[in-house]
Design a protein around this motif. Structure first.
Motif, mmCIF file in Angstrom:
data_model
loop_
_atom_site.group_PDB
_atom_site.id
_atom_site.type_symbol
_atom_site.label_atom_id
_atom_site.label_comp_id
_atom_site.label_asym_id
_atom_site.label_seq_id
_atom_site.Cartn_x
_atom_site.Cartn_y
_atom_site.Cartn_z
ATOM 1 N N UNK A 44 -67.388 -2.544 -9.179
ATOM 2 C CA UNK A 44 -66.209 -2.264 -9.654
ATOM 3 C C UNK A 44 -66.325 -0.792 -10.838
ATOM 4 N N UNK A 45 -65.757 -0.400 -12.006
ATOM 5 C CA UNK A 45 -66.179 0.271 -13.837
ATOM 6 C C UNK A 45 -66.616 -0.015 -13.990
ATOM 7 N N UNK A 46 -66.574 -1.720 -14.636
ATOM 8 C CA UNK A 46 -67.687 -2.361 -15.267
ATOM 9 C C UNK A 46 -67.042 -2.779 -16.642
ATOM 10 N N UNK A 47 -65.530 -2.478 -16.337
ATOM 11 C CA UNK A 47 -64.570 -3.379 -17.025
ATOM 12 C C UNK A 47 -64.148 -4.826 -16.706
ATOM 13 N N UNK A 48 -64.816 -5.359 -18.175
ATOM 14 C CA UNK A 48 -64.341 -7.116 -18.224
ATOM 15 C C UNK A 48 -63.103 -7.090 -18.877
ATOM 16 N N UNK A 49 -62.609 -6.843 -19.313
ATOM 17 C CA UNK A 49 -61.007 -7.102 -20.047
ATOM 18 C C UNK A 49 -59.946 -5.740 -19.934
ATOM 19 N N UNK A 50 -58.522 -6.199 -19.628
ATOM 20 C CA UNK A 50 -57.737 -5.200 -19.715
ATOM 21 C C UNK A 50 -56.660 -5.717 -20.503
ATOM 22 N N UNK A 51 -55.879 -5.092 -21.413
ATOM 23 C CA UNK A 51 -55.932 -4.946 -22.422
ATOM 24 C C UNK A 51 -54.326 -3.509 -22.141
ATOM 25 N N UNK A 52 -53.229 -4.449 -22.248
ATOM 26 C CA UNK A 52 -52.070 -3.608 -21.614
ATOM 27 C C UNK A 52 -50.675 -4.342 -22.733
ATOM 28 N N UNK A 53 -50.301 -2.934 -23.498
ATOM 29 C CA UNK A 53 -49.141 -3.305 -24.313
ATOM 30 C C UNK A 53 -47.734 -3.959 -23.562
#
Length: 233
Positions: A44-53
């Motif tokens: 994908x885009x190399x992101x491990x975590x997604x932090x969402x408010x």
């Protein structure tokens, strides 16, 4: 027992369970997390975590942890904040993580630091939370949100509901069909919360992950609000 003392004991036991389970979970899941870290970093885009408010207790905001399963900036693409099954914005490994609910597991970090509990109303983003009436918002946010809960179990197939929605406007479908019923479910939990019910909800969560079509919840909690949006019996 005095109602105030009962409430204090419940709060203490609930927080103790949250800390013990989240700490144990981090240690147990680490061997599973490591290969997921690597797979997400290399794909994908190399992101491990997604932090969402999200909206937490007393209407306060916090950042929720999830494994990254979708393209960056996906909220500004396609159907926006609503995700349907087979959504083209979902990464290849993201589909598996979402289907198995593994993408939700990093939220044990939120449990450990006290943002959420193991069981409670599902924490929503502000825009979706504000689809509730002001009175419902007040009731639902009066307690900590949870990793799982009645709403999470009943709407475990929410992505399929949105995919099959007889509407070209997903947000309108969500507002008219899902939000009112979800509010009733979350308010039911607020009024019925107890240590025993929390344990039953945890067991049922594991059960429906294994047996996806199970309707056992309706046998356990016979007084749950019912609605034709989901397979209520």
């Amino acid at each position: 027992m005095n109602p105030l003392l009962r409430s204090q004991m419940y709060s203490f036991c609930k927080r103790l369970l949250d800390v013990v389970v989240s700490l144990s979970g981090l240690l147990i899941l680490l061997p599973i997390f490591i290969p997921i870290f690597i797979a997400l970093k290399l794909s994908g885009e190399g992101e491990i975590f997604y932090l969402q408010e999200r909206v937490g207790i007393n209407n306060k905001k916090f950042k929720i942890f999830k494994f990254a399963t979708m393209l960056k900036n996906s909220e500004n693409m396609g159907s926006g904040i609503y995700t349907a099954k087979n959504d083209p914005r979902i990464l290849p490994i993201g589909g598996f993580l979402r289907k198995t609910k593994i993408n939700e597991l990093p939220q044990i970090i939120n449990i450990l630091i006290g943002d959420i509990s193991l069981v409670g109303p599902r924490p929503l983003i502000r825009r979706t939370f504000e689809l509730y009436s002001e009175e419902d918002q007040k009731i639902i946010s009066s307690i900590k949100p949870g990793l799982t809960g009645i709403g999470s179990i009943i709407f475990r197939n929410e992505e399929e509901l949105l995919l099959n929605a007889d509407s070209t406007d997903i947000e309108e479908f969500y507002k008219k069909n899902i939000t009112p019923y979800k509010a009733e479910l979350e308010k039911w939990y607020v009024s019925k919360r107890s240590f025993i019910n929390d344990m039953l909800i945890i067991i049922l969560t594991i059960w429906v992950v294994i047996f996806k079509q199970s309707q056992l919840i309706w046998s356990i909690f016979k007084d749950l609000p019912k609605n034709t949006v989901v397979n209520a019996k």
